[in-house]
Design an enzyme around this catalytic site. Sequence first.
Site, PDB file in Angstrom:
ATOM      1  CE  LYS A  12      -3.998  -2.196   2.186  1.00  0.00           C
ATOM      2  NZ  LYS A  12      -4.948  -2.116   3.311  1.00  0.00           N
ATOM      3  CE1 TYR A  52      -9.112  -2.633  -0.695  1.00  0.00           C
ATOM      4  CE2 TYR A  52      -8.352  -0.888  -2.151  1.00  0.00           C
ATOM      5  CZ  TYR A  52      -8.077  -1.919  -1.270  1.00  0.00           C
ATOM      6  OH  TYR A  52      -6.785  -2.233  -0.962  1.00  0.00           O
ATOM      7  CG  ASN A 115      -3.760  -2.397   6.699  1.00  0.00           C
ATOM      8  OD1 ASN A 115      -3.461  -2.239   5.522  1.00  0.00           O
ATOM      9  ND2 ASN A 115      -4.918  -2.884   7.076  1.00  0.00           N
ATOM     10  CG  HIS A 118      -5.342  -6.111  -0.480  1.00  0.00           C
ATOM     11  ND1 HIS A 118      -6.600  -6.145   0.068  1.00  0.00           N
ATOM     12  CD2 HIS A 118      -5.367  -6.954  -1.549  1.00  0.00           C
ATOM     13  CE1 HIS A 118      -7.358  -6.963  -0.657  1.00  0.00           C
ATOM     14  NE2 HIS A 118      -6.638  -7.466  -1.645  1.00  0.00           N
ATOM     15  CD  GLU A 129      -8.540  -9.115  -3.957  1.00  0.00           C
ATOM     16  OE1 GLU A 129      -9.313  -8.517  -3.179  1.00  0.00           O
ATOM     17  OE2 GLU A 129      -7.498  -9.685  -3.563  1.00  0.00           O
TER      18      GLU A 129
END
Length: 142
Positions: A12, A52, A115, A118, A129
């Site tokens: 990320k 998302y 965080n 992913h 994905e």
Amino acid sequence: MSEKQKTFSIIKPDAVASGKAGKILSLLEESGFRIVALRMTKLSQSQAEGFYAVHRERPFYSSLVKFMTEGPVIVMALEREDAVKKLRDVMGATNPANAAEGTVRKLFAESIERNAIHGSDAPETAAEELKFFFNSVELNQL
């Protein structure tokens, strides 16, 4: 030995911006993952919203889309036995405060929202994905 499985992961924007991408990639390789395909990209608003979309009704959706479009990300296809579950184990809990020692999120995440990584949560999700970011030639080249 079980059959190799592919999964999808994103390093990320927070981890890329803070210079942690190389360390995360090393940790993934040390954990037995083979990098099948990898690309640095910057998600557009529409790409982030589409990726998302499953979270569209959740209260954190708009902040997640904003975060995921703030800078470059690294998208990758990873492979190993039981890849989806193993990646979830290596990533650690979504909230880095609850993540096990030595996991990506314990080592590199800033917060529950920022965080660092992913990873797909199921083989079916991984397949979708992977297709979102990579074509079949890229995924089957090696």
